[in-house]
Every structure is written in C-alpha cells, then in structure tokens.
Design a protein around this motif. Structure first.
Motif, PDB file in Angstrom:
ATOM      1  N   PHE A   1      10.362  56.783  24.299  1.00 20.16           N
ATOM      2  CA  PHE A   1      10.922  55.448  24.404  1.00 20.16           C
ATOM      3  C   PHE A   1      10.035  54.487  23.652  1.00 20.16           C
ATOM      4  O   PHE A   1       8.917  54.785  23.309  1.00 20.16           O
ATOM      5  CB  PHE A   1      11.086  55.023  25.881  1.00 20.16           C
TER       6      PHE A   1
ATOM      7  N   SER B   1      14.942  47.574  27.903  1.00 20.19           N
ATOM      8  CA  SER B   1      13.997  48.608  27.492  1.00 20.19           C
ATOM      9  C   SER B   1      14.727  49.947  27.361  1.00 20.19           C
ATOM     10  O   SER B   1      15.725  50.171  28.042  1.00 20.19           O
ATOM     11  CB  SER B   1      12.890  48.728  28.550  1.00 20.19           C
ATOM     12  N   ASP B   2      14.204  50.820  26.505  1.00 23.25           N
ATOM     13  CA  ASP B   2      14.783  52.160  26.379  1.00 23.25           C
ATOM     14  C   ASP B   2      14.469  53.026  27.584  1.00 23.25           C
ATOM     15  O   ASP B   2      15.060  54.092  27.744  1.00 23.25           O
ATOM     16  CB  ASP B   2      14.256  52.859  25.112  1.00 23.25           C
TER      17      ASP B   2
ATOM     18  N   GLN C   1      18.942  62.200  29.915  1.00 23.30           N
ATOM     19  CA  GLN C   1      18.594  60.782  30.050  1.00 23.30           C
ATOM     20  C   GLN C   1      17.992  60.495  31.429  1.00 23.30           C
ATOM     21  O   GLN C   1      17.355  59.468  31.619  1.00 23.30           O
ATOM     22  CB  GLN C   1      19.812  59.890  29.820  1.00 23.30           C
TER      23      GLN C   1
ATOM     24  N   ALA D   1      14.064  52.842  31.826  1.00 26.24           N
ATOM     25  CA  ALA D   1      14.242  52.083  33.061  1.00 26.24           C
ATOM     26  C   ALA D   1      13.791  52.982  34.213  1.00 26.24           C
ATOM     27  O   ALA D   1      13.480  54.158  34.015  1.00 26.24           O
ATOM     28  CB  ALA D   1      15.708  51.692  33.235  1.00 26.24           C
TER      29      ALA D   1
ATOM     30  N   LYS E   1      22.888  49.824  32.705  1.00 29.26           N
ATOM     31  CA  LYS E   1      23.020  49.242  31.364  1.00 29.26           C
ATOM     32  C   LYS E   1      22.244  47.928  31.236  1.00 29.26           C
ATOM     33  O   LYS E   1      21.673  47.637  30.190  1.00 29.26           O
ATOM     34  CB  LYS E   1      24.493  49.044  31.002  1.00 29.26           C
TER      35      LYS E   1
ATOM     36  N   LYS F   1      17.859  56.458  25.306  1.00 26.19           N
ATOM     37  CA  LYS F   1      17.529  55.699  26.509  1.00 26.19           C
ATOM     38  C   LYS F   1      17.414  56.681  27.674  1.00 26.19           C
ATOM     39  O   LYS F   1      18.155  57.639  27.763  1.00 26.19           O
ATOM     40  CB  LYS F   1      18.607  54.657  26.783  1.00 26.19           C
ATOM     41  N   ARG F   2      16.423  56.410  28.557  1.00 22.24           N
ATOM     42  CA  ARG F   2      16.192  57.281  29.709  1.00 22.24           C
ATOM     43  C   ARG F   2      15.963  56.440  30.951  1.00 22.24           C
ATOM     44  O   ARG F   2      15.613  55.263  30.869  1.00 22.24           O
ATOM     45  CB  ARG F   2      14.966  58.174  29.471  1.00 22.24           C
ATOM     46  N   VAL F   3      16.125  57.088  32.088  1.00 18.16           N
ATOM     47  CA  VAL F   3      15.843  56.426  33.362  1.00 18.16           C
ATOM     48  C   VAL F   3      14.984  57.372  34.199  1.00 18.16           C
ATOM     49  O   VAL F   3      15.306  58.541  34.351  1.00 18.16           O
ATOM     50  CB  VAL F   3      17.145  56.013  34.105  1.00 18.16           C
TER      51      VAL F   3
ATOM     52  N   TRP G   1      18.669  48.982  30.705  1.00 20.45           N
ATOM     53  CA  TRP G   1      18.508  49.526  29.360  1.00 20.45           C
ATOM     54  C   TRP G   1      18.597  48.449  28.286  1.00 20.45           C
ATOM     55  O   TRP G   1      18.070  48.617  27.193  1.00 20.45           O
ATOM     56  CB  TRP G   1      19.532  50.616  29.092  1.00 20.45           C
TER      57      TRP G   1
END
Length: 190
Positions: A189, A88-89, A110, A91, A82, A3-5, A85
């Motif tokens: 993602f 979606s993987d 991430q 955000a 969270k 997961k990444r932002v 996430w």
C-alpha cells in the motif's frame, strides 16, 4: 496499488479496538466504521467508535457482513469500506471471526486477516470488567456461542491469518509494527 483492509478478529477483550486505534494513530490508517445496535459506552462517540443504530435504522443499511452478538446487531457496510479506502490504500476494521470469514470470501486477498488471542483466557474476563462491563453483561458475554466461537481461529481461516498474541501491550505493538513495516517494505500500500 491494490486496496486492502486489515481485519482484526478475536474474542471480546483481546484488544482488537486498542490495536485498531494504535494503527490509526501511529500509521494514519483509517478505520472502517461499523454499525451496532448496542448502547454507547462512556467515552464512545457516534461515527467514531461505531455508527450507533436503532434496530429499524440498522435494517436500512447495505452490509457487506452483519451478525447478532449478545442480543445486539453489528455490521460493516461496503460504503464504509469505500470511504476508508478513499483516504488510504490500506484501511482497518474490527470484526468477529464470522465477519472475517465473510470478508475473506467477499474480498479475497484484499482482506488481510489478523487474529488476536491471549495465553490465558481467564484474562479476558478481567479485561471485560476493567472496561466497565457489569457482572451480568460479562457473564452473558462469556457464555455466548459467539464468544466461545471467537476463542479460536476458525478452520476456514487457518493459514490465511496473522496470529497475534496479546499478553503484553508492548510486545503486541512490536508485532503490529513488524507487520505494518513488512507490508510497507513489500509496497502493498502507499
């Protein structure tokens, strides 16, 4: 899948919120909603643009990062991240550069850092007026240490951030599309 932002940073008026909205609308990437004590502007909604807090309620939150800017508090909580996430993987969030440094320190790879800038910094003052900020608020903002800090990418983030130039919305959207599509091609993602 990790997961990444996407962390969108830059000085006030560079278009961070517009980019965040565009990514959400075009790619269905959820936004990490942040908290603030600043007053709500016309057209904004609580729980959509920010969680609008009182100084007392702000202190009750569990923040990944928080900062005071132009007399108001801003922060993003791990719970908010969270929640995004869970949808979606990937955000997206909008932070100042200090928050970007914290995200990089706390989340490592991430945190996908995007720094937005303009060729002519005088353009930022015009954009602040266009969005409805009054003369006193604009003057206070552009003379703040935080605004001046965010006018350049911090040394700590050099080589760790995508740099996007927002002199023209069409060109900026092409830059954003290229980054998102490249990420999809690399299967970063789902």
């Amino acid at each position: 899948m990790q997961k990444r932002v996407i962390v969108i940073m830059g000085a006030t008026g560079v278009g961070k919120t517009s980019i965040c909205s565009y990514i959400g609308e075009k790619y269905n990437i959820p936004q990490v909603i942040t908290h603030t004590t600043r007053p709500m502007r016309d057209g904004e909604a609580d729980g959509v643009d920010y969680y609008f807090e009182t100084p007392a309620s702000f202190k009750e939150k569990h923040f990944l990062e928080s900062v005071s800017y132009a007399g108001n508090s801003y922060g993003s909580s791990m719970e908010g991240l969270k929640k995004a996430w869970a949808k979606s993987d990937l955000a997206v969030t909008v932070l100042d550069t200090k928050g970007g440094i914290t995200y990089k320190e706390e989340l490592g790879d991430q945190a996908w850092l995007w720094y937005v800038t303009v060729s002519d910094q005088k353009e930022l003052v015009e954009r602040l007026h266009e969005r409805g900020d009054g003369d006193v608020a604009v003057e206070k903002r552009i003379n703040s240490a935080e605004f001046k800090r965010d006018l350049k990418l911090p040394e700590e983030l050099e080589g760790n951030a995508e740099v996007l130039l927002n002199d023209d919305w069409k060109s900026l959207k092409a830059q954003v599309d290229g980054l998102i599509n490249q990420s999809k091609a690399n299967a970063r993602f789902s």
